[in-house]
Design an enzyme around this catalytic site. Structure first.
Site, PDB file in Angstrom:
ATOM      1  CD  GLU A  46       3.449  -0.507  -3.831  1.00 52.04           C
ATOM      2  OE1 GLU A  46       4.400  -1.069  -3.272  1.00 52.04           O
ATOM      3  OE2 GLU A  46       2.280  -0.523  -3.382  1.00 52.04           O
ATOM      4  CE  LYS A 119       6.252  -1.265   0.453  1.00 55.80           C
ATOM      5  NZ  LYS A 119       5.185  -1.880  -0.373  1.00 55.80           N
ATOM      6  CB  CYS A 156       2.621   0.635  -0.440  1.00 56.32           C
ATOM      7  SG  CYS A 156       0.995  -0.161  -0.242  1.00 56.32           S
TER       8      CYS A 156
END
Length: 291
Positions: A46, A119, A156
């Protein structure tokens, strides 16, 4: 599309400097190494362009964001993907008008950008102040059909949510990949989340009967006096949740593991985990309080 049945999944792990060009060079070197080992899909960590700036809340870090159109890092990774014939998910800090996203662009083996995932789950805690920088993603969960199978991607904090993994599986994913940046917890020096982190994602693999790959950074980064150490431990899990390849807490790594898509497809059907689902009973998942 001439699809490949036996697919090698690759993961790379490295320490980031705060120099974009240097990090692109490091990522490219390791992607080439993974391709040399036969990798068809290569996962890079990431926000690999620089230090994990979310250690602090500082408006100056918004200057790191770029629009995806004409993004120089994306262009470099597209050229790399095309040169080595690999699918390459690319994690970037995206600016779109007045919005800022923690984004992933899926690049296919011809170097074509297939689309963007933003995300969904944005953390907010000491050392991980992402809500200051990132809008909540507006793409919904995404999967992409590639020559090497259908890939679902989270970023993540997304990896802690079984709803995300199951959603991507229901959308047809055959592989789940998670670029990440995780390590020490400021104020809790004795706390180590590494095994919990791995076990959670290995559970996604077993529950959905598909491989899961996570790429994490390593090293200690200092951002304006704040220090955080990242524990690496990148891995590839098989469709039963077993560890197929595993990196250490320190040191660069190139991981690969090979899977047979036809065997996995038949195993998913035979286990009945999707056949025996009862979506009409899962309404509690749609509300914040289970109501």
């Amino acid at each position: 599309m001439d699809e490949v049945n036996k697919v090698t999944l690759g993961v790379v792990q490295f320490a980031c400097s705060d120099d974009v060009g240097e990090n692109i060079a490091t990522a490219s070197r390791l992607v080439r190494a993974a391709a040399a080992e036969g990798a068809n899909i290569v996962v890079v960590q990431e926000l690999f362009e620089g230090h994990y700036f979310c250690q602090e809340e500082n408006p100056a870090h918004f200057d790191r964001a770029r629009p995806l159109d004409g993004h120089p890092t994306l262009a470099a990774m597209q050229a790399l993907a095309a040169e080595y014939g690999v699918v390459l998910p690319v994690s970037l800090f995206e600016r779109r008008n007045q919005a800022y996203y923690n984004s992933l662009v899926m690049v296919d083996d011809r170097g074509e950008a297939l689309g963007v995932y933003r995300k969904s789950h944005i953390p907010d805690g000491p050392g991980y102040s992402e809500k200051f920088y990132f809008n909540p993603g507006d793409t919904g969960f995404r999967v992409w059909k590639t020559r090497f199978g259908t890939i679902g991607a989270g970023i993540c904090w997304d990896q802690w949510f079984p709803e995300a993994a199951r959603s991507m599986a229901l959308m047809g994913a055959e592989f789940l990949i998670y670029p990440t940046a995780i390590g020490s917890e400021p104020g809790r020096p004795d706390f180590d989340s590494m095994e919990h982190w791995r076990i959670t994602m290995r559970g996604h693999a077993g529950a959905n009967l598909m491989p899961v790959a996570a790429a994490n950074r390593i090293g200690t980064e200092v951002v304006n006096g704040r220090t955080q150490t990242y524990y690496g431990s990148s891995f590839i899990a098989g469709p039963q949740g077993d560890l197929r390849a595993s990196a250490g807490r320190e040191g660069e790594a190139v991981l690969t593991a090979t899977f047979d898509r036809a065997i996995m497809r038949n195993e998913r059907a035979a286990w009945g985990l999707f056949r025996d689902r009862r979506p009409e009973l899962y309404g509690a998942l749609a509300g914040a309080d289970g109501g």
